[in-house]
Design a protein around this motif. Structure first.
Motif, PDB file in Angstrom:
ATOM      1  N   ALA A   7       0.808  -1.214   0.000  1.00 39.23           N
ATOM      2  CA  ALA A   7       0.000   0.000   0.000  1.00 39.23           C
ATOM      3  C   ALA A   7       0.842   1.266   0.000  1.00 39.23           C
ATOM      4  O   ALA A   7       1.888   1.338   0.637  1.00 39.23           O
ATOM      5  N   GLU A   8       0.352   2.235  -0.729  1.00 36.93           N
ATOM      6  CA  GLU A   8       0.970   3.556  -0.770  1.00 36.93           C
ATOM      7  C   GLU A   8       0.708   4.280   0.550  1.00 36.93           C
ATOM      8  O   GLU A   8       1.566   4.960   1.076  1.00 36.93           O
ATOM      9  N   SER A   9      -0.519   4.119   1.062  1.00 33.83           N
ATOM     10  CA  SER A   9      -0.828   4.695   2.370  1.00 33.83           C
ATOM     11  C   SER A   9      -1.905   3.870   3.065  1.00 33.83           C
ATOM     12  O   SER A   9      -2.758   3.269   2.420  1.00 33.83           O
ATOM     13  N   VAL A  10      -1.808   3.848   4.386  1.00 28.46           N
ATOM     14  CA  VAL A  10      -2.785   3.145   5.226  1.00 28.46           C
ATOM     15  C   VAL A  10      -3.063   4.031   6.435  1.00 28.46           C
ATOM     16  O   VAL A  10      -2.138   4.484   7.100  1.00 28.46           O
ATOM     17  N   THR A  11      -4.343   4.272   6.688  1.00 27.17           N
ATOM     18  CA  THR A  11      -4.744   5.014   7.877  1.00 27.17           C
ATOM     19  C   THR A  11      -5.743   4.161   8.640  1.00 27.17           C
ATOM     20  O   THR A  11      -6.751   3.735   8.076  1.00 27.17           O
ATOM     21  N   VAL A  12      -5.436   3.894   9.907  1.00 27.15           N
ATOM     22  CA  VAL A  12      -6.346   3.140  10.766  1.00 27.15           C
ATOM     23  C   VAL A  12      -6.683   4.041  11.943  1.00 27.15           C
ATOM     24  O   VAL A  12      -5.781   4.512  12.642  1.00 27.15           O
ATOM     25  N   LYS A  13      -7.967   4.299  12.129  1.00 24.11           N
ATOM     26  CA  LYS A  13      -8.415   5.150  13.231  1.00 24.11           C
ATOM     27  C   LYS A  13      -9.220   4.326  14.223  1.00 24.11           C
ATOM     28  O   LYS A  13     -10.065   3.523  13.831  1.00 24.11           O
ATOM     29  N   ASP A  14      -8.944   4.542  15.487  1.00 24.39           N
ATOM     30  CA  ASP A  14      -9.666   3.901  16.578  1.00 24.39           C
ATOM     31  C   ASP A  14     -10.979   4.679  16.745  1.00 24.39           C
ATOM     32  O   ASP A  14     -11.005   5.754  17.334  1.00 24.39           O
ATOM     33  N   THR A  15     -12.063   4.143  16.219  1.00 23.83           N
ATOM     34  CA  THR A  15     -13.333   4.858  16.130  1.00 23.83           C
ATOM     35  C   THR A  15     -13.878   5.323  17.470  1.00 23.83           C
ATOM     36  O   THR A  15     -14.318   6.457  17.610  1.00 23.83           O
ATOM     37  N   TYR A  16     -13.873   4.444  18.472  1.00 22.64           N
ATOM     38  CA  TYR A  16     -14.470   4.783  19.767  1.00 22.64           C
ATOM     39  C   TYR A  16     -13.460   4.919  20.895  1.00 22.64           C
ATOM     40  O   TYR A  16     -13.837   5.086  22.054  1.00 22.64           O
ATOM     41  N   GLY A  17     -12.182   4.791  20.577  1.00 18.47           N
ATOM     42  CA  GLY A  17     -11.161   4.903  21.601  1.00 18.47           C
ATOM     43  C   GLY A  17     -10.998   3.657  22.448  1.00 18.47           C
ATOM     44  O   GLY A  17     -10.332   3.677  23.466  1.00 18.47           O
ATOM     45  N   ASP A  18     -11.619   2.558  22.003  1.00 23.54           N
ATOM     46  CA  ASP A  18     -11.520   1.314  22.774  1.00 23.54           C
ATOM     47  C   ASP A  18     -10.575   0.291  22.139  1.00 23.54           C
ATOM     48  O   ASP A  18     -10.359  -0.783  22.692  1.00 23.54           O
ATOM     49  N   GLY A  19     -10.037   0.619  20.970  1.00 26.08           N
ATOM     50  CA  GLY A  19      -9.127  -0.292  20.290  1.00 26.08           C
ATOM     51  C   GLY A  19      -9.812  -1.461  19.623  1.00 26.08           C
ATOM     52  O   GLY A  19      -9.165  -2.300  19.024  1.00 26.08           O
ATOM     53  N   ARG A  20     -11.130  -1.532  19.721  1.00 19.11           N
ATOM     54  CA  ARG A  20     -11.856  -2.675  19.174  1.00 19.11           C
ATOM     55  C   ARG A  20     -12.677  -2.335  17.934  1.00 19.11           C
ATOM     56  O   ARG A  20     -13.062  -3.210  17.185  1.00 19.11           O
ATOM     57  N   HIS A  21     -12.946  -1.046  17.719  1.00 18.76           N
ATOM     58  CA  HIS A  21     -13.691  -0.599  16.544  1.00 18.76           C
ATOM     59  C   HIS A  21     -12.791   0.350  15.752  1.00 18.76           C
ATOM     60  O   HIS A  21     -12.309   1.335  16.303  1.00 18.76           O
ATOM     61  N   VAL A  22     -12.578   0.048  14.481  1.00 23.09           N
ATOM     62  CA  VAL A  22     -11.662   0.852  13.678  1.00 23.09           C
ATOM     63  C   VAL A  22     -12.287   1.264  12.352  1.00 23.09           C
ATOM     64  O   VAL A  22     -13.219   0.618  11.856  1.00 23.09           O
ATOM     65  N   SER A  23     -11.741   2.333  11.801  1.00 20.23           N
ATOM     66  CA  SER A  23     -12.034   2.694  10.420  1.00 20.23           C
ATOM     67  C   SER A  23     -10.704   2.637   9.675  1.00 20.23           C
ATOM     68  O   SER A  23      -9.655   2.974  10.242  1.00 20.23           O
ATOM     69  N   ILE A  24     -10.748   2.176   8.442  1.00 26.06           N
ATOM     70  CA  ILE A  24      -9.524   1.925   7.681  1.00 26.06           C
ATOM     71  C   ILE A  24      -9.616   2.594   6.317  1.00 26.06           C
ATOM     72  O   ILE A  24     -10.633   2.492   5.635  1.00 26.06           O
ATOM     73  N   ASP A  25      -8.528   3.271   5.933  1.00 22.90           N
ATOM     74  CA  ASP A  25      -8.413   3.880   4.605  1.00 22.90           C
ATOM     75  C   ASP A  25      -7.122   3.357   3.986  1.00 22.90           C
ATOM     76  O   ASP A  25      -6.049   3.509   4.579  1.00 22.90           O
ATOM     77  N   VAL A  26      -7.230   2.715   2.815  1.00 24.09           N
ATOM     78  CA  VAL A  26      -6.064   2.120   2.167  1.00 24.09           C
ATOM     79  C   VAL A  26      -5.984   2.589   0.719  1.00 24.09           C
ATOM     80  O   VAL A  26      -6.979   2.550  -0.006  1.00 24.09           O
ATOM     81  N   VAL A  27      -4.786   3.010   0.299  1.00 25.76           N
ATOM     82  CA  VAL A  27      -4.519   3.361  -1.092  1.00 25.76           C
ATOM     83  C   VAL A  27      -3.441   2.397  -1.580  1.00 25.76           C
ATOM     84  O   VAL A  27      -2.355   2.341  -1.007  1.00 25.76           O
ATOM     85  N   SER A  28      -3.768   1.616  -2.622  1.00 24.38           N
ATOM     86  CA  SER A  28      -2.827   0.608  -3.101  1.00 24.38           C
ATOM     87  C   SER A  28      -3.033   0.317  -4.587  1.00 24.38           C
ATOM     88  O   SER A  28      -4.167   0.262  -5.068  1.00 24.38           O
ATOM     89  N   THR A  29      -1.929   0.102  -5.289  1.00 24.06           N
ATOM     90  CA  THR A  29      -2.017  -0.303  -6.692  1.00 24.06           C
ATOM     91  C   THR A  29      -2.587  -1.719  -6.810  1.00 24.06           C
ATOM     92  O   THR A  29      -3.081  -2.097  -7.863  1.00 24.06           O
ATOM     93  N   ALA A  30      -2.548  -2.488  -5.725  1.00 24.36           N
ATOM     94  CA  ALA A  30      -3.102  -3.855  -5.735  1.00 24.36           C
ATOM     95  C   ALA A  30      -4.604  -3.848  -5.991  1.00 24.36           C
ATOM     96  O   ALA A  30      -5.168  -4.865  -6.392  1.00 24.36           O
ATOM     97  N   PHE A  31      -5.265  -2.694  -5.784  1.00 19.42           N
ATOM     98  CA  PHE A  31      -6.707  -2.600  -5.988  1.00 19.42           C
ATOM     99  C   PHE A  31      -7.093  -2.361  -7.449  1.00 19.42           C
ATOM    100  O   PHE A  31      -8.271  -2.437  -7.792  1.00 19.42           O
ATOM    101  N   GLU A  32      -6.122  -2.070  -8.290  1.00 25.23           N
ATOM    102  CA  GLU A  32      -6.429  -1.791  -9.691  1.00 25.23           C
ATOM    103  C   GLU A  32      -7.108  -2.996 -10.339  1.00 25.23           C
ATOM    104  O   GLU A  32      -6.641  -4.119 -10.238  1.00 25.23           O
ATOM    105  N   GLY A  33      -8.251  -2.739 -10.975  1.00 27.11           N
ATOM    106  CA  GLY A  33      -8.998  -3.784 -11.661  1.00 27.11           C
ATOM    107  C   GLY A  33      -9.828  -4.673 -10.753  1.00 27.11           C
ATOM    108  O   GLY A  33     -10.441  -5.626 -11.210  1.00 27.11           O
ATOM    109  N   GLN A  34      -9.854  -4.369  -9.440  1.00 27.14           N
ATOM    110  CA  GLN A  34     -10.594  -5.190  -8.474  1.00 27.14           C
ATOM    111  C   GLN A  34     -11.926  -4.522  -8.120  1.00 27.14           C
ATOM    112  O   GLN A  34     -12.008  -3.300  -8.021  1.00 27.14           O
ATOM    113  N   SER A  35     -12.941  -5.339  -7.883  1.00 30.42           N
ATOM    114  CA  SER A  35     -14.242  -4.809  -7.452  1.00 30.42           C
ATOM    115  C   SER A  35     -14.138  -4.321  -6.007  1.00 30.42           C
ATOM    116  O   SER A  35     -13.188  -4.656  -5.293  1.00 30.42           O
TER     117      SER A  35
END
Length: 73
Positions: A7-35
């Motif tokens: 991945a070119e970039s990965v952002t993982v945010k702890d949604t509720y501050g409990d370490g158990r719920h996260v939001s993830i943003d990934v930018v990667s060339t591996a996704f090219e051509g993928q649904s």
């Protein structure tokens, strides 16, 4: 995630501050051509171990190629 998907970039945010719920943003060339579903499966595969122990839920996930990410800016 960054290693497994080359991945070119990965952002993982702890949604509720409990370490158990996260939001993830990934930018990667591996996704090219993928649904959107295939891209999410790729990310879930990369975090499978964390899902078994630490992370309870992924509340939000954004997956994009570098070109898609640049177009969104």
């Amino acid at each position: 995630i960054k290693e497994q998907l080359n991945a070119e970039s990965v952002t993982v945010k702890d949604t509720y501050g409990d370490g158990r719920h996260v939001s993830i943003d990934v930018v990667s060339t591996a996704f090219e051509g993928q649904s959107a579903v295939k891209r999410q499966r790729m990310v879930y595969k990369a975090i499978w171990e964390e899902l078994q122990t630490t992370v309870h839920a992924v509340d939000q996930m954004t997956t994009s190629t570098p070109a898609e990410a640049a177009a969104q800016k």
